[in-house]
Write a protein that holds these residues in place. Structure first.
Motif, short mmCIF file in Angstrom:
data_model
loop_
_atom_site.label_atom_id
_atom_site.label_comp_id
_atom_site.label_asym_id
_atom_site.label_seq_id
_atom_site.Cartn_x
_atom_site.Cartn_y
_atom_site.Cartn_z
N VAL A 223 0.76 -1.21 0.05
CA VAL A 223 -0.03 -0.20 -0.07
C VAL A 223 0.69 1.19 -0.03
O VAL A 223 0.69 2.33 -0.73
N VAL A 224 1.93 1.23 0.85
CA VAL A 224 2.86 2.40 0.70
C VAL A 224 3.47 2.57 -0.56
O VAL A 224 3.75 3.59 -0.94
N PHE A 225 3.76 1.68 -1.29
CA PHE A 225 4.41 1.67 -2.59
C PHE A 225 3.48 2.58 -3.59
O PHE A 225 3.67 3.30 -4.35
N ARG A 226 2.25 2.26 -3.19
CA ARG A 226 1.12 3.14 -4.16
C ARG A 226 1.25 4.54 -3.76
O ARG A 226 0.99 5.43 -4.56
N ILE A 227 1.42 4.87 -2.51
CA ILE A 227 1.69 6.30 -1.95
C ILE A 227 2.80 6.99 -2.58
O ILE A 227 2.64 7.95 -3.05
N ALA A 228 4.00 6.00 -2.92
CA ALA A 228 5.00 6.74 -3.26
C ALA A 228 4.73 6.78 -5.03
O ALA A 228 5.21 7.90 -5.63
N ILE A 256 3.21 3.44 9.49
CA ILE A 256 3.00 4.02 8.13
C ILE A 256 4.44 4.79 7.60
O ILE A 256 5.03 4.74 6.72
N LEU A 257 4.81 5.74 8.52
CA LEU A 257 6.17 6.25 8.32
C LEU A 257 7.54 5.37 8.31
O LEU A 257 8.05 5.56 7.29
N ALA A 316 13.06 11.19 7.93
CA ALA A 316 13.87 11.06 9.26
C ALA A 316 13.47 12.34 10.20
O ALA A 316 13.52 11.91 11.33
N GLN A 317 13.44 13.54 9.87
CA GLN A 317 13.16 14.48 10.48
C GLN A 317 11.75 14.65 10.96
O GLN A 317 11.31 14.59 11.97
N THR A 318 10.62 14.04 10.12
CA THR A 318 9.34 13.82 10.58
C THR A 318 9.24 12.40 11.73
O THR A 318 8.49 12.73 12.69
N ASP A 319 10.10 11.67 11.72
CA ASP A 319 10.18 10.80 12.71
C ASP A 319 10.59 11.26 13.82
O ASP A 319 10.10 10.78 15.20
N LEU A 320 11.88 11.97 13.90
CA LEU A 320 12.02 12.71 15.22
C LEU A 320 11.14 13.77 15.74
O LEU A 320 10.97 13.60 16.98
N ALA A 321 10.40 14.20 14.93
CA ALA A 321 9.32 15.08 15.19
C ALA A 321 8.28 14.31 16.11
O ALA A 321 7.77 14.71 17.17
#
Length: 344
Positions: A223-228, A256-257, A316-321
């Motif tokens: 599903v994530v592949f479809r997002i990309a 998801i992230l 990576a920045q979003t993961d940290l946030a």
């Protein structure tokens, strides 16, 4: 990231030879990801050993929580009743983590296994991690066979899926088998369940993509592949819709992230491969992929190398946030998707 080594399948091949010859070994260690194959061969091994009408009298099961040298030795000492052999199954017990005194006892026991016994250590809920430097590990290697049930490659899986559809009275093209494997994953237990659902749903003798799409449960990575892909098409609305579907599937923003981050790292490596004139096989080996990386290479052509690099950094920045700022994780995911779509 260096290419991953191929798993050792020598034990698996030996097990198949032993069963074909009708001469099982005295000791096996069963472990690995592919539980469908593991259970299949455990049943075959048990049936081969426990012959005759009184076969079950010669079967001894030991749970890991009740395990110690004494009950194991007692089970091994039981002579077969009106049969040639006994079968002893030990489930989820790591002999390598036993106390020093017990390890010495296991070393003695495993070094003197009776010819009439077939002993199996089954690693189901725990990992098999022997320390090759120990005398116990050397005794296991000398006395028996460690069988690693690994995920099957795509060629083997396609044939297996086709055979299972055929058993259900349906036929399916190899191309659709590959799509099903990509959509639902490459573990046979789950694939078998999906095949049953699709075969029951399909009206005609030939399985179509619409049948798969209607009832198959996709894995997160598909599903994530479809997002990309939607981001590559600069279609933010489509990407947001797919994200909403994931939330409906009870997937958390963190899950998801994590999957999206891995997907974008793979895209980055595929873009590097394209620029370095490397092929899909190189990318598949790099990531240890069980399915062809062709579709990843096609997707990577939609993105520039700077975009891929920036996308990996932003994940990576979003993961940290998510883990440190207290901001709403869903809002952070939405912001990330919007930014990625605008960058594309």
């Amino acid at each position: 990231m260096p290419p991953k080594n191929k798993p050792d399948t020598a034990g698996y091949e030996k097990l198949k030879r032993d069963l074909a010859a009708g001469e099982p070994d005295r000791l096996y260690i069963f472990h690995g990801e592919e539980t469908y194959l593991r259970d299949h061969y455990l049943d075959k091994l048990r049936d081969t050993v426990l012959t005759g009408g009184l076969g079950e009298f010669n079967r001894h099961d030991l749970a890991g929580k009740d395990m110690s040298p004494r009950p194991l030795e007692e089970a091994l000492d039981c002579l077969p009743m009106m049969a040639d052999r006994t079968f002893v199954l030990v489930t989820d017990y790591d002999i390598f983590k036993a106390g020093e005194k017990d390890r010495e006892e296991y070393l003695r026991i495993l070094s003197n296994l009776p010819d009439y016994c077939c002993l199996v250590f089954l690693y189901d809920l725990i990992d098999y991690k022997p320390d090759a430097r120990t005398k116990l590990a050397q005794a296991v290697k000398k006395s028996g066979t460690a069988v690693n049930f690994v995920r099957q490659d795509q060629r083997q899986l396609v044939k297996w899926v086709q055979a299972h559809f055929q058993a259900a009275g349906k036929s399916i093209e190899p191309r659709l088998c590959e799509e099903l494997i990509f959509l639902c994953g490459d573990l046979m237990q789950n694939l078998g369940q999906e095949v049953e659902k699709i075969a029951a749903y399909a009206r005609g003798p030939q399985v179509a993509w619409a049948d798969i799409e209607a009832v198959a449960a996709p894995q997160l990575s598909a599903v994530v592949f479809r997002i990309a892909d939607a981001i590559g098409e600069k279609n933010y609305d489509k990407a947001a819709k797919i994200l909403g579907e994931l939330y409906q599937m009870q997937k958390s923003p963190y899950e998801i992230l994590s999957a999206l981050s891995k997907q974008l790292r793979q895209l980055y490596s595929a873009r590097l491969a394209l620029d370095g004139r490397r092929n899909a096989a190189w990318v598949a080996q790099l990531w240890g992929m069980r399915y062809p990386a062709d579709r990843l290479m096609v997707s990577a052509r939609r993105f520039s190398l700077p975009w891929c690099r920036r996308a990996v950094v932003r994940c990576a920045q979003t993961d940290l946030a998510m883990k440190s700022t207290g901001q709403d994780p869903k809002e952070l995911m939405t912001t990330l998707l919007l930014e990625l779509a605008n960058m594309a």
